[in-house]
Design a protein around this motif. Sequence first.
Motif, PDB file in Angstrom:
ATOM      1  N   ILE A 166       0.842  -1.194   0.000  1.00 53.91           N
ATOM      2  CA  ILE A 166       0.000   0.000   0.000  1.00 53.91           C
ATOM      3  C   ILE A 166       0.878   1.245   0.000  1.00 53.91           C
ATOM      4  CG2 ILE A 166      -1.868  -1.156   1.240  1.00 53.91           C
ATOM      5  CD1 ILE A 166      -0.998   0.468   3.740  1.00 53.91           C
ATOM      6  N   SER A 167       0.289   2.360  -0.402  1.00 53.02           N
ATOM      7  CA  SER A 167       0.934   3.660  -0.231  1.00 53.02           C
ATOM      8  C   SER A 167       0.003   4.514   0.616  1.00 53.02           C
ATOM      9  CB  SER A 167       1.204   4.330  -1.581  1.00 53.02           C
ATOM     10  OG  SER A 167       0.005   4.496  -2.307  1.00 53.02           O
ATOM     11  N   ILE A 168       0.574   5.486   1.303  1.00 55.34           N
ATOM     12  CA  ILE A 168      -0.185   6.303   2.245  1.00 55.34           C
ATOM     13  C   ILE A 168      -0.182   7.760   1.802  1.00 55.34           C
ATOM     14  CG2 ILE A 168      -0.327   7.104   4.635  1.00 55.34           C
ATOM     15  CD1 ILE A 168       0.986   4.485   5.473  1.00 55.34           C
ATOM     16  N   MET A 226      -2.562  17.011  10.293  1.00 52.51           N
ATOM     17  CA  MET A 226      -2.340  16.016   9.257  1.00 52.51           C
ATOM     18  C   MET A 226      -3.380  14.909   9.357  1.00 52.51           C
ATOM     19  SD  MET A 226       0.167  17.158   7.502  1.00 52.51           S
ATOM     20  CE  MET A 226       0.414  15.706   6.467  1.00 52.51           C
ATOM     21  N   LYS A 227      -3.731  14.394   8.215  1.00 53.63           N
ATOM     22  CA  LYS A 227      -4.672  13.293   8.113  1.00 53.63           C
ATOM     23  C   LYS A 227      -4.059  12.252   7.187  1.00 53.63           C
ATOM     24  CE  LYS A 227      -9.516  12.560   6.699  1.00 53.63           C
ATOM     25  NZ  LYS A 227     -10.719  13.278   6.218  1.00 53.63           N
ATOM     26  N   TYR A 228      -4.134  10.978   7.586  1.00 49.89           N
ATOM     27  CA  TYR A 228      -3.471   9.924   6.824  1.00 49.89           C
ATOM     28  C   TYR A 228      -4.499   8.907   6.348  1.00 49.89           C
ATOM     29  CZ  TYR A 228       0.395  11.926   9.486  1.00 49.89           C
ATOM     30  OH  TYR A 228       1.290  12.794  10.052  1.00 49.89           O
ATOM     31  N   ARG A 229      -4.264   8.379   5.148  1.00 51.00           N
ATOM     32  CA  ARG A 229      -5.194   7.382   4.615  1.00 51.00           C
ATOM     33  C   ARG A 229      -4.473   6.470   3.633  1.00 51.00           C
ATOM     34  NH1 ARG A 229      -8.244  12.144   1.267  1.00 51.00           N
ATOM     35  NH2 ARG A 229      -6.857  12.183  -0.551  1.00 51.00           N
ATOM     36  N   VAL A 230      -5.001   5.259   3.494  1.00 54.03           N
ATOM     37  CA  VAL A 230      -4.503   4.349   2.475  1.00 54.03           C
ATOM     38  C   VAL A 230      -4.874   4.927   1.116  1.00 54.03           C
ATOM     39  CG1 VAL A 230      -4.747   2.040   1.472  1.00 54.03           C
ATOM     40  CG2 VAL A 230      -4.687   2.324   3.960  1.00 54.03           C
ATOM     41  N   SER A 231      -3.911   5.058   0.233  1.00 53.11           N
ATOM     42  CA  SER A 231      -4.151   5.655  -1.074  1.00 53.11           C
ATOM     43  C   SER A 231      -4.855   4.650  -1.991  1.00 53.11           C
ATOM     44  CB  SER A 231      -2.828   6.076  -1.710  1.00 53.11           C
ATOM     45  OG  SER A 231      -3.056   6.690  -2.975  1.00 53.11           O
ATOM     46  N   GLY A 232      -6.007   5.058  -2.528  1.00 51.26           N
ATOM     47  CA  GLY A 232      -6.735   4.164  -3.421  1.00 51.26           C
ATOM     48  C   GLY A 232      -7.402   3.030  -2.662  1.00 51.26           C
ATOM     49  N   ARG A 233      -7.497   1.875  -3.304  1.00 49.79           N
ATOM     50  CA  ARG A 233      -8.222   0.731  -2.739  1.00 49.79           C
ATOM     51  C   ARG A 233      -7.258  -0.412  -2.458  1.00 49.79           C
ATOM     52  NH1 ARG A 233     -11.177  -3.929  -4.560  1.00 49.79           N
ATOM     53  NH2 ARG A 233     -13.158  -4.213  -3.446  1.00 49.79           N
ATOM     54  N   ALA A 234      -7.423  -1.026  -1.297  1.00 50.66           N
ATOM     55  CA  ALA A 234      -6.607  -2.184  -0.926  1.00 50.66           C
ATOM     56  C   ALA A 234      -7.521  -3.256  -0.346  1.00 50.66           C
ATOM     57  CB  ALA A 234      -5.533  -1.795   0.087  1.00 50.66           C
ATOM     58  N   VAL A 235      -7.213  -4.514  -0.634  1.00 51.35           N
ATOM     59  CA  VAL A 235      -7.983  -5.646  -0.122  1.00 51.35           C
ATOM     60  C   VAL A 235      -7.193  -6.307   0.998  1.00 51.35           C
ATOM     61  CG1 VAL A 235      -8.949  -7.920  -0.666  1.00 51.35           C
ATOM     62  CG2 VAL A 235      -9.197  -6.034  -2.295  1.00 51.35           C
TER      63      VAL A 235
END
Length: 287
Positions: free
Chosen positions: A152-154, A180-189
């Motif tokens: 994953i990328s963040i 700051m706010k962090y999230r998984v970039s795009g979709r990950a399963v």
Amino acid sequence: MTTLQNKIDFVVVFSVENANPNGDPLSGNRPRMTSDGRGEVSDVALKRKIRNRLQDAGELIFVQSADRADDGAHSLSERMQTFLKTLDKDEQNQKSVLSRKVCEQWFDVRAFGQVFAYKKARKNGKDSGADSVSLGIRGPVSIQPAFSLDEISIDDVQITKSVNSETTENDVKSADTMGMKYRVSGRAVYVTRGSISPQLAERTGFSDDDAEMIKKALLTLFENDESSARPAGSMEVLKLVWFTHDCKGGQYSTAKVHRSVNVAADGHVNVDRAEIPDLHFEVLDGR
């Protein structure tokens, strides 16, 4: 209710899309990653979500989130001391009886187990009368951390507030306007796996009905879990594979059962029946 008679194994597949499965903006937590770059959701976080779903369904829960406490207790110790006062002295002092009572009282205790190690309650500098507690219970339900299938990328997103938190001179913007706010970039399963032991269920009184409640909680894992870090619809249970053995010891080892489940990059699930002949299972869609 009869205690669970047949071993159960399960596999849960879920997706994370532009969300942080592990934290909220105020905590500053980044999505967890393994050393090889895959996303991770801890078993503790998953149990927290299961507890929340069970609590939503009206079950009594011992380890409640502070923002979801529904009994007025401010700590686990206070919750336990309040419960002890409903028992007589003989029940409090016999560990076998006390173990049975706490398992009957709280769903998560008879499911996941719990270590009770609390000092005697004090009020106004004096003992309240309730004894100290030292008790360990091993639960039948186990669940592993979830890992993403791929790296994953963040995304690091800067947050800007348009309103001052505190009054300032000359209405100058205060210094606490950035975050700051962090999230998984795009979709990950992601995939997690677990098991329910009939042998341990006998010790805690965990029943077939309780197993059904766990199944429902897994299917609805992210309902009522929305936040700024996890917008509605950003996390979704895709599939639950639920294996029911025909005996307490299990027809196959849990490791072999879990290996029989192949998950594609899009979340599609295939179970290799040749690896586990005659083992009953269901492939259920998340709700």
